[in-house]
Every structure is written in C-alpha cells, then in structure tokens.
Design an enzyme around this catalytic site. Structure first.
Site, mmCIF file in Angstrom:
data_model
loop_
_atom_site.group_PDB
_atom_site.id
_atom_site.type_symbol
_atom_site.label_atom_id
_atom_site.label_comp_id
_atom_site.label_asym_id
_atom_site.label_seq_id
_atom_site.Cartn_x
_atom_site.Cartn_y
_atom_site.Cartn_z
ATOM 1 N N LYS A 1 84.057 66.754 105.720
ATOM 2 C CA LYS A 1 82.592 66.731 105.908
ATOM 3 C C LYS A 1 81.977 68.117 106.124
ATOM 4 O O LYS A 1 80.881 68.249 106.677
ATOM 5 C CB LYS A 1 82.172 65.787 107.056
ATOM 6 N N SER A 2 82.666 69.128 105.622
ATOM 7 C CA SER A 2 82.184 70.505 105.791
ATOM 8 C C SER A 2 81.515 71.058 104.541
ATOM 9 O O SER A 2 81.160 72.236 104.502
ATOM 10 C CB SER A 2 83.360 71.407 106.173
ATOM 11 N N GLY A 3 81.390 70.240 103.503
ATOM 12 C CA GLY A 3 80.820 70.728 102.250
ATOM 13 C C GLY A 3 81.884 70.976 101.194
ATOM 14 O O GLY A 3 81.663 71.704 100.219
ATOM 15 N N THR A 4 83.023 70.320 101.367
ATOM 16 C CA THR A 4 84.165 70.470 100.449
ATOM 17 C C THR A 4 83.756 70.241 98.995
ATOM 18 O O THR A 4 84.072 71.040 98.109
ATOM 19 C CB THR A 4 85.248 69.414 100.805
ATOM 20 N N TRP B 1 80.874 70.254 97.623
ATOM 21 C CA TRP B 1 79.866 71.219 97.147
ATOM 22 C C TRP B 1 80.568 72.483 96.631
ATOM 23 O O TRP B 1 80.321 72.929 95.510
ATOM 24 C CB TRP B 1 78.900 71.548 98.283
ATOM 25 N N HIS C 1 92.644 68.884 102.981
ATOM 26 C CA HIS C 1 92.134 68.880 104.353
ATOM 27 C C HIS C 1 93.291 69.122 105.338
ATOM 28 O O HIS C 1 93.104 68.957 106.549
ATOM 29 C CB HIS C 1 91.530 67.517 104.699
ATOM 30 N N SER D 1 77.765 63.994 109.960
ATOM 31 C CA SER D 1 78.169 63.612 108.603
ATOM 32 C C SER D 1 79.399 62.703 108.660
ATOM 33 O O SER D 1 79.479 61.692 107.955
ATOM 34 C CB SER D 1 78.454 64.882 107.790
ATOM 35 N N MET E 1 73.932 66.932 92.125
ATOM 36 C CA MET E 1 75.214 66.311 92.474
ATOM 37 C C MET E 1 75.031 64.841 92.863
ATOM 38 O O MET E 1 75.878 64.006 92.573
ATOM 39 C CB MET E 1 75.908 67.101 93.584
ATOM 40 N N ARG F 1 74.475 62.178 101.469
ATOM 41 C CA ARG F 1 73.615 61.541 102.464
ATOM 42 C C ARG F 1 72.295 62.299 102.612
ATOM 43 O O ARG F 1 71.282 61.905 102.069
ATOM 44 C CB ARG F 1 74.386 61.477 103.796
ATOM 45 N N GLY G 1 72.429 66.176 103.122
ATOM 46 C CA GLY G 1 72.693 67.517 102.592
ATOM 47 C C GLY G 1 71.856 68.609 103.230
ATOM 48 O O GLY G 1 71.420 69.531 102.544
HETATM 49 P P1 A3P Z 1 75.735 65.057 104.938
HETATM 50 O O1 A3P Z 1 76.513 63.838 105.295
HETATM 51 O O2 A3P Z 1 75.274 65.818 106.133
HETATM 52 O O3 A3P Z 1 74.623 64.779 103.980
HETATM 53 P P2 A3P Z 1 82.482 66.903 102.220
HETATM 54 O O4 A3P Z 1 82.368 67.146 100.769
HETATM 55 O O5 A3P Z 1 83.307 67.929 102.939
HETATM 56 O O6 A3P Z 1 82.923 65.504 102.515
HETATM 57 O O7 A3P Z 1 81.019 67.092 102.853
HETATM 58 C C1 A3P Z 1 80.014 66.153 102.600
HETATM 59 C C2 A3P Z 1 78.694 66.720 103.078
HETATM 60 O O8 A3P Z 1 78.282 67.761 102.162
HETATM 61 C C3 A3P Z 1 77.592 65.679 103.094
HETATM 62 O O9 A3P Z 1 76.721 66.058 104.172
HETATM 63 C C4 A3P Z 1 76.941 65.917 101.725
HETATM 64 O O10 A3P Z 1 75.621 65.427 101.631
HETATM 65 C C5 A3P Z 1 76.981 67.449 101.693
HETATM 66 N N1 A3P Z 1 76.790 67.982 100.323
HETATM 67 C C6 A3P Z 1 77.519 67.709 99.218
HETATM 68 N N2 A3P Z 1 76.999 68.352 98.154
HETATM 69 C C7 A3P Z 1 75.929 69.052 98.601
HETATM 70 C C8 A3P Z 1 74.964 69.902 97.976
HETATM 71 N N3 A3P Z 1 74.982 70.156 96.655
HETATM 72 N N4 A3P Z 1 73.987 70.444 98.735
HETATM 73 C C9 A3P Z 1 73.939 70.194 100.079
HETATM 74 N N5 A3P Z 1 74.826 69.400 100.730
HETATM 75 C C10 A3P Z 1 75.806 68.823 100.001
#
Ligand code: A3P
Length: 290
Positions: free
Chosen positions: A48-51, A53, A103, A133, A227, A252, A254
């Site tokens: 949930k750190s932006g993996t 992305w 992870h 998240s 995305m 969710r 983002g």
């Molecule tokens: P939120 O739940 O706060 O929206 P991971 O990929 O590590 O599981 O992280 C998921 C989190 O990254 C989610 O956060 C998701 O919405 C956010 N995320 C994924 N793609 C993104 C993007 N292009 N821009 C911003 N946030 C993004």
C-alpha cells in the site's frame, strides 16, 4: 516478520501467496534459491505504498512511453511477485531485463541480490496513509482475515500483525541499503509533488533516456485516472475468489494525507509515539507528519 496473523501463517517451506490460484497443481516453489541477475529491475515496497504506481512508471519507461504493454498485460504479469509460485515461474521465463516485484522484508529476500548489480527501486509512503490504504484494501481481501474497524486494523498494524509484518521493520530494514548505487529510494509523496521530475529520476537511474514526447506519454499513462481506467492496472481482473470488489476499489483515492481525515487525534498521537521509538535511528523528516 514480527507476528503474522494466524490466517496468513505461511505453510512450512512456503511464502505467503497473495494470488494462490491453481495452487494445488503446482510444485513447491520457494524464492529462497532464486538467483538475482545484474540486469534485473526490482520493485520493492511495504504493501500500500504506491507499488503499482511505480511499477507502471518503470514499465512505461522501458517501452519509452508506448502504452501497448501496460494496456494489454496485467500488472502482476508485467512485473510478477517473487513471493508467489506463479510469479516465480513467470520471472524465470522472462528475457533480460527481467522486471519483478516484492513485498518481502530484507531478511527474507534471496541473498543473491546483495552481491548483484540489479537495479532496485524501493518505494515508501507516509505510514499513516499506508494504514488507511491498508485498512480499505484488507476489507476486500478474501485470503486474510478482515478488519472489523479501522481501530482494529490500526492495532494490527502497530503490532506488525498484518501480511508482510511490521512496517517499521520493513522500511527500517531496507533503508540499510541507502547509499548503494544500485538502490533508488523514492516516496509516494515525491511522485505526487513532482511526477515529471520523479519519472526523470527513475529513467536516469534505469539508464533509459526519454525524448520529451516519450516522457509526456509516460506521464499521461501514469495519472491516477489513467491507471483507474486501465483494467490491466486497476486490479479489477483479480479473480473474485481473492478480492471482494464490492467492498472497496484498489485505485481508491490516490492522495497524500488522507490519514488526517481518518485517524483520531488519539490514534495519531499513539502512532507518533511508536514511530519515534522504532525509527529513532533514521534521519528526521523522512516521513513528516503533514
Ligand atoms: P489509496 O488506497 O490511498 O488510494 P500499492 O500499489 O502499494 O498497493 O498502493 C496502492 C495505493 O496507491 C492506493 O492508495 C492507490 O490508490 C495508490 N495509487 C496507485 N496508482 C496511483 C496513481 N497513479 N496515482 C496516485 N495514487 C496511486
């Protein structure tokens, strides 16, 4: 990993498998003997750190902004999970450069990484937002226990009683690699603050020079909306047996700083206390409170 919840306890000789389809048909596979190659490009993170992305950014840099790969192959096949049997099989079939994700905490990662020149990108996020998240994501998961409330998940998180264990141990452990030239540490907040500069930083680290048009195309395809609209990246294709898609959306909100709307003052203070104790050795300001 400090404590892992009973439901996610790995079977002997196995690592936790987020997507265990057809598991019974597969031979026992373990990431332990996996050999990292110098050409590999590895995405690491605490969940949930932006993996996803940063994975999307890496994949699009590789295709020099051509979106056809990210629009036709699901993200977990473009950069498979090393901790799953399915992922390991896919990685072994890839040609160089191989792209994969994990992870795993530093002490469980295959040791060959530490003598290789593989390029590693570790993405970090304000842990307060990781909690929020994670809470919403864990409501959807059918393969771990589900939290009944944010209060309950908050307690699990502080104790490290969640899949992949303690955030503090994970981030603290991998940050020991800071300064190694084949490691790039980047934050979710940094991507938000300046996505253009962040993509340039990652492409420079990967040794891929992008033309202005190619860079623009990467940027266009890694926005939250792009995305969210891409079924290959938005997790909508994860089978229903793993995720209850009606409970929450993977893409969710983002945003950075959502914790301020969702954690109580008492929770926020409790978190700060644990953070100060556990992360005392780290440079101040790494995960600012705001
Ligand atoms: P939120 O739940 O706060 O929206 P991971 O990929 O590590 O599981 O992280 C998921 C989190 O990254 C989610 O956060 C998701 O919405 C956010 N995320 C994924 N793609 C993104 C993007 N292009 N821009 C911003 N946030 C993004």
């Amino acid at each position: 990993i400090a404590e892992i919840s009973q439901n996610t306890q790995p079977k002997p000789g196995r690592l936790w498998n987020p997507f265990p389809h057809n598991d019974h048909q597969r031979p026992e596979v373990s990431a332990g003997g996996f050999v990292v190659r110098d050409e590999d490009v590895i995405t690491l993170s605490y969940p949930k750190s932006g993996t996803n992305w940063i994975k999307e950014i890496i994949n699009l840099i590789h295709t020099r902004g051509d979106p056809s790969w990210v629009q036709s192959v699901v993200s977990w096949e473009r950069s498979p999970w090393i901790e799953t049997p399915e992922g390991l099989e896919l990685i072994e079939k890839q040609k160089d450069p191989r792209f994969y994700t994990s992870h795993l905490p530093v002490q469980l990662f295959p040791k060959s990484l530490f003598t290789s020149k593989a390029k590693v990108i570790y993405i970090m996020r304000n842990p307060r937002d990781v909690i929020i998240s994670g809470y919403h994501f864990h409501k959807t998961l059918k393969i771990t226990r589900n939290p009944n409330s944010l209060e309950e998940y908050f307690e699990w998180f502080l104790r490290g009683n969640v899949p992949f264990g303690s955030w503090f141990d994970h981030v603290g452990g991998w940050l020991q690699m800071r300064g190694k030239e084949n490691f790039l540490f980047i934050s979710y907040e940094e991507l938000h603050q300046d996505i253009r500069a962040s993509v340039e930083k990652v492409s420079q680290f990967l040794g891929t020079k992008l033309s202005p048009e190619q860079l623009d195309s990467v940027l266009k395809n890694v926005t939250f909306q792009a995305m969210k609209d891409n079924d290959m990246s938005n997790f909508s294709l994860v089978p229903d047996i793993h995720i209850d898609h009606s409970k929450a959306c993977f893409m969710r909100k983002g945003i950075a700083g959502d914790w301020k709307n969702q954690l109580t003052v008492a929770q926020s203070e409790a978190f700060d206390k644990v953070y100060q104790e556990k992360m005392a050795g780290l440079p101040p300001g790494l995960f600012p409170r705001v």
